[in-house]
Design an enzyme around this catalytic site. Structure first.
Site, PDB file in Angstrom:
ATOM      1  N   HIS A 262      18.028 -27.979   9.054  1.00  0.00           N
ATOM      2  CA  HIS A 262      19.032 -28.272   7.835  1.00  0.00           C
ATOM      3  C   HIS A 262      20.399 -28.399   8.150  1.00  0.00           C
ATOM      4  O   HIS A 262      20.973 -29.346   7.738  1.00  0.00           O
ATOM      5  CB  HIS A 262      18.659 -27.312   6.933  1.00  0.00           C
ATOM      6  CG  HIS A 262      19.421 -27.377   5.653  1.00  0.00           C
ATOM      7  ND1 HIS A 262      18.389 -27.577   4.359  1.00  0.00           N
ATOM      8  CD2 HIS A 262      20.447 -27.050   5.335  1.00  0.00           C
ATOM      9  CE1 HIS A 262      19.661 -27.921   3.353  1.00  0.00           C
ATOM     10  NE2 HIS A 262      20.786 -27.325   3.878  1.00  0.00           N
ATOM     11  N   GLU A 263      20.697 -27.411   9.022  1.00  0.00           N
ATOM     12  CA  GLU A 263      22.349 -27.498   9.221  1.00  0.00           C
ATOM     13  C   GLU A 263      22.608 -28.864  10.153  1.00  0.00           C
ATOM     14  O   GLU A 263      23.668 -29.317   9.877  1.00  0.00           O
ATOM     15  CB  GLU A 263      22.526 -26.243   9.936  1.00  0.00           C
ATOM     16  CG  GLU A 263      22.516 -25.004   9.016  1.00  0.00           C
ATOM     17  CD  GLU A 263      23.436 -24.953   7.632  1.00  0.00           C
ATOM     18  OE1 GLU A 263      24.502 -25.982   7.629  1.00  0.00           O
ATOM     19  OE2 GLU A 263      23.047 -24.259   6.714  1.00  0.00           O
TER      20      GLU A 263
ATOM     21  N   HIS B 238      23.111 -31.687   8.344  1.00  0.00           N
ATOM     22  CA  HIS B 238      24.282 -32.149   7.332  1.00  0.00           C
ATOM     23  C   HIS B 238      25.393 -32.600   8.523  1.00  0.00           C
ATOM     24  O   HIS B 238      26.157 -33.536   8.245  1.00  0.00           O
ATOM     25  CB  HIS B 238      25.026 -30.622   7.105  1.00  0.00           C
ATOM     26  CG  HIS B 238      24.410 -30.040   5.792  1.00  0.00           C
ATOM     27  ND1 HIS B 238      24.095 -31.010   4.783  1.00  0.00           N
ATOM     28  CD2 HIS B 238      23.910 -29.007   5.402  1.00  0.00           C
ATOM     29  CE1 HIS B 238      23.553 -30.265   3.674  1.00  0.00           C
ATOM     30  NE2 HIS B 238      23.264 -28.907   4.197  1.00  0.00           N
TER      31      HIS B 238
ATOM     32  N   HIS C 156      22.079 -32.430   0.305  1.00  0.00           N
ATOM     33  CA  HIS C 156      20.744 -32.045  -0.364  1.00  0.00           C
ATOM     34  C   HIS C 156      19.740 -32.902  -0.951  1.00  0.00           C
ATOM     35  O   HIS C 156      20.261 -33.907  -1.570  1.00  0.00           O
ATOM     36  CB  HIS C 156      21.031 -30.825  -1.158  1.00  0.00           C
ATOM     37  CG  HIS C 156      21.754 -29.666  -0.271  1.00  0.00           C
ATOM     38  ND1 HIS C 156      22.595 -28.861  -0.775  1.00  0.00           N
ATOM     39  CD2 HIS C 156      21.447 -28.996   0.928  1.00  0.00           C
ATOM     40  CE1 HIS C 156      23.246 -28.029  -0.061  1.00  0.00           C
ATOM     41  NE2 HIS C 156      22.225 -28.038   1.070  1.00  0.00           N
ATOM     42  N   CYS C 157      18.522 -32.708  -0.730  1.00  0.00           N
ATOM     43  CA  CYS C 157      17.590 -33.696  -0.910  1.00  0.00           C
ATOM     44  C   CYS C 157      16.795 -33.095  -2.243  1.00  0.00           C
ATOM     45  O   CYS C 157      16.443 -32.214  -2.255  1.00  0.00           O
ATOM     46  CB  CYS C 157      16.711 -34.151   0.142  1.00  0.00           C
ATOM     47  SG  CYS C 157      15.640 -35.310  -0.156  1.00  0.00           S
TER      48      CYS C 157
ATOM     49  N   CYS D 268      11.150 -31.502   1.679  1.00  0.00           N
ATOM     50  CA  CYS D 268      12.155 -32.202   2.750  1.00  0.00           C
ATOM     51  C   CYS D 268      12.990 -31.200   3.248  1.00  0.00           C
ATOM     52  O   CYS D 268      13.313 -30.215   2.415  1.00  0.00           O
ATOM     53  CB  CYS D 268      13.011 -33.143   2.120  1.00  0.00           C
ATOM     54  SG  CYS D 268      14.266 -33.881   3.234  1.00  0.00           S
TER      55      CYS D 268
ATOM     56  N   CYS E 124      15.348 -39.255   3.739  1.00  0.00           N
ATOM     57  CA  CYS E 124      16.611 -38.673   4.791  1.00  0.00           C
ATOM     58  C   CYS E 124      16.251 -39.229   5.963  1.00  0.00           C
ATOM     59  O   CYS E 124      17.180 -39.417   6.872  1.00  0.00           O
ATOM     60  CB  CYS E 124      16.176 -36.977   4.592  1.00  0.00           C
ATOM     61  SG  CYS E 124      16.935 -36.489   3.101  1.00  0.00           S
TER      62      CYS E 124
HETATM   63 ZN   LIG Z   1      22.571 -27.308   3.123  1.00  0.00          ZN
HETATM   64 ZN   LIG Z   2      14.960 -35.698   2.146  1.00  0.00          ZN
END
Ligand SMILES: [Zn+2]
Ligand SMILES: [Zn+2]
Length: 214
Positions: free
Chosen positions: A164-165, A168, A174-175, A180, A202
């Site tokens: 996740h990080e 970015h 954010h999705c 996801c 994504c």
């Molecule tokens: Zn985040």
């Molecule tokens: Zn996504």
């Protein structure tokens, strides 16, 4: 000041949903020959085994070869004695100053609790500009909540947070897809339902960014 995107307790905890990425797409990612480096930087004591497991698992998700860097002594100035936590943004800034480079991504790993002002704690934080991120392992262990240890679940959470990080750092936001990895999760339950894979949308954005960076 670099633009900083925070990932909170409510945001970060996400878990595995293996079905969210098609096999064809994953294979395409794995075919990539041009790989970038990911520097894994532990602060103070972090299990080397956990660092290797993070690096190996990330290779399945992102076109990154990892290197485990020597441990950084965590600065006392980052510690807030009233909160008993370390200031995440300061550690992120330190990582950016020392390691940021156009040809690499950096993931700091801390086994202390992190915070930013106005939030009780954060699981991680990312600096999109410098492609530097940090995660904390502390709140990902079942023991933290009085439950028996679950190493598999712990590693899934760690990987979810890391992906996740790092997502970015590829410019992903954010999705809205709850399966996801970039979904903004509001609870541990969300996290444990969620996976560390990207949704198709994504993944497309990720691949476009990877191509752009080549
Ligand atoms: Zn985040
Ligand atoms: Zn996504």
């Amino acid at each position: 000041m670099p633009k900083i995107t925070l990932t909170y307790f409510s945001i970060i905890i996400c878990l595995i949903h293996l079905a969210s990425v098609g096999k064809g797409e994953k294979t395409e990612m794995q075919k990539r020959e041009t790989k970038e480096y990911l520097y894994l930087v532990p602060f103070d004591e972090v299990s080397t085994e956990v660092l290797h497991r993070i690096g190996e698992a990330l290779k399945e998700q992102l076109p990154l070869e990892y290197k485990i860097m020597p441990s950084e002594p965590i600065p006392r100035s980052a510690f807030n004695p009233e909160r008993g936590q370390y200031y995440s943004s300061l550690l992120l800034h330190l990582l950016a100053e020392k390691y940021a480079n156009p040809g690499r991504r950096v993931l700091g790993v801390v086994d202390y609790d992190l915070y930013v002002p106005r939030l009780n704690f954060v699981f991680g934080e990312a600096d999109m500009i410098n492609k530097v991120a940090i995660i904390s392992l502390v709140r990902l262990r079942q023991e933290r909540y009085g439950l028996p240890p679950d190493d598999k679940l712990f590693m899934r959470r760690v990987l979810t947070e890391a992906v996740h990080e790092l997502g970015h750092t590829y410019g992903l936001k954010h999705c809205s897809d709850p399966h996801c990895v970039m979904f903004f999760s509001n609870s541990l339950a969300d996290t444990d339902r969620k996976g560390y894979h990207f949704c198709k949308h994504c993944l497309k954005l990720l691949q476009a960014q990877i191509n752009k960076e080549k």
